[in-house]
Design a protein around this motif. Structure first.
Motif: not given
Length: 466
Positions: A238, A242, A385, A456
């Protein structure tokens, strides 16, 4: 990513008022949280090079060979005007046909380069088989010492040690449960829209989708296989995902699935496990800091096999390097075909700021565990994020330009199997611009994000807890 952020990445450098380069007197650019440097003479363009610890001898050799091979392969690929072999439509990728260049020729395996690559692959396979033969000999010899020499002093002990070494060096199929420990694993029933997207991207490069997706906080992504049946798994970091625009995410997926459709010798079971065995030997035989005569004696005794292992590893890596780097160029071409050249080139830029993104994630983790910023937000994992994406989007164009120039000086690579990043970017821009085969609409991107929302949150909480 917004259009403003995309424009900032390609904007020309803007001088900083009142500051001049000490070497040429030109106004410097950057400043504040970014490095001040001179766009005219490259003063201070790469200050980090002075601060980094030099890598070990083998790693320096790997980087030097990889950089040279990447530059050589780039020169060969750009000698013509056509795309990298393997960038053809999915039917060619699936059947192994050569890529049609703009000159009208085909990258046949029968040419001089193809014969050389084929010979290197055969030699690598033979050398890897020899490495596994040593492991098998250790096991067989150890078993014989243990059984036939039982009761004859220390011989059975040596036999048990040999068997233990063989078990440690044995070829492995890998285990998803071990690789995904403390990580989030998604399967088709967990995220049907995500897997539908993965299947579509895989199909566009002439291969099939994956069995599972492993999600963590890394600023990286990759594909691998697990188990005797070779289940395919996508590792999705991520920290990288992201900060990408929707099309750049498609480029990332196209690149990773491109590795499945365009083979890489180092990813094969035989060669890949031989490299693992040699690395294990290296760590086992590594010299110890001498605290006495015994340590000096052990280092002296292990020196010959250590040099043999180092030489074998260097040779095997040299034999497979060309295939590995060509596979990267082909995967980049697959990324451009899936998501368009602009998105694939943008992905290369994002790789240049990955160290900064990793540092930002580390800062978030430390701040959460030391209560820094606690008054600003109750849950430090909430919005992590989004903050990371905003941090990456705020990187100005002059910083991207500096990183490109620094990368060219260093020969920046993701690792020793990859060609230098600036050459990958340049190779993409040398080809005829490709339009995207797949366009990730805002609605579809939102649906995929919704399926990833649970992962997430989990990864963010794991990150801030350290």
């Amino acid at each position: 990513m917004t259009e403003t952020a995309r424009t900032a990445r390609t904007a020309r450098t803007v001088p900083v008022a009142g500051r001049s380069c000490p070497d040429c007197g030109t106004a410097v650019v950057g400043g504040g949280q970014y490095v001040s440097w001179c766009a005219a003479c490259d003063w201070n363009v790469d200050p980090g090079a002075r601060d980094e610890e030099p890598p070990g001898r083998i790693e320096r050799l790997r980087q030097r060979i990889a950089r040279h091979a990447g530059e050589q392969l780039f020169t060969e690929l750009t000698a013509g005007t056509g795309p990298v072999a393997g960038a053809e439509p999915a039917t060619g990728a699936a059947t192994g046909g050569g890529a049609v260049s703009q000159r009208g020729g085909r990258d046949r395996r029968g040419g001089r380069g193809g014969r050389r690559s084929g010979a290197a692959r055969q030699l690598a396979l033979g050398l890897a088989s020899l490495v596994h033969g040593v492991t098998l000999a250790l096991f067989a010899g150890g078993l014989w010492l243990l059984v036939a020499c039982w009761g004859r002093g220390a011989l059975p002990v040596f036999g048990a040690l040999a068997i233990g070494a063989a078990v440690l060096l044995r070829p492995r199929f890998g285990s998803l449960s071990k690789a995904a420990e403390h990580k989030v694993v998604l399967r088709r029933t967990d995220a049907p829209r995500l897997f539908a997207l993965l299947d579509e991207v895989a199909g566009s490069v002439g291969t099939t989708g994956v069995f599972a997706v492993v999600v963590d906080a890394d600023t990286n992504a990759g594909v691998t296989t697990y188990g005797p049946r070779g289940h395919r798994v996508l590792h999705l970091g991520l920290g990288l995902w992201e900060i990408l625009s929707p099309q750049e995410r498609l480029a990332l997926l196209g690149h990773e699935f491109g590795h499945y459709s365009h083979g890489d010798t180092r990813r094969s079971f035989v060669v890949g496990n031989a490299l693992h065995s040699l690395d294990t030997w290296r760590h086992t035989l590594a010299p110890q800091r001498p605290d006495g005569l015994m340590d000096l004696f052990v280092n002296l005794v292990t020196a010959p096999p250590r040099l043999l292992v180092d030489g074998t590893l260097a040779l095997l890596e040299h034999l497979t390097l060309r295939d590995a780097q060509r596979a990267e160029y082909r995967a980049d071409a697959a990324a451009a075909r899936v998501a368009g050249t602009e998105a694939a080139a943008g992905l290369m830029d994002r790789l240049l700021v990955s160290d900064g993104v990793t540092g930002e994630l580390r800062r978030e983790s430390v701040a959460a565990r030391t209560r820094l910023g606690g008054a600003r937000r109750e849950d430090p994992a909430e919005g992590l994020w989004e903050r990371l994406a905003a941090h990456a989007a705020a990187v100005p164009g002059h910083e991207y330009e500096r990183l490109r120039r620094a990368a060219e000086r260093r020969g920046h690579q993701v690792d020793s199997t990859h060609p230098p990043t600036h050459l990958r970017h340049r190779r993409l821009m040398c080809d005829e611009r490709a339009e995207a085969l797949i366009v990730l609409t805002p609605q579809r991107a939102a649906e995929v994000d919704a399926e990833l929302s649970g992962a997430r949150r989990t990864v963010a909480h794991e990150l801030v807890r350290g």
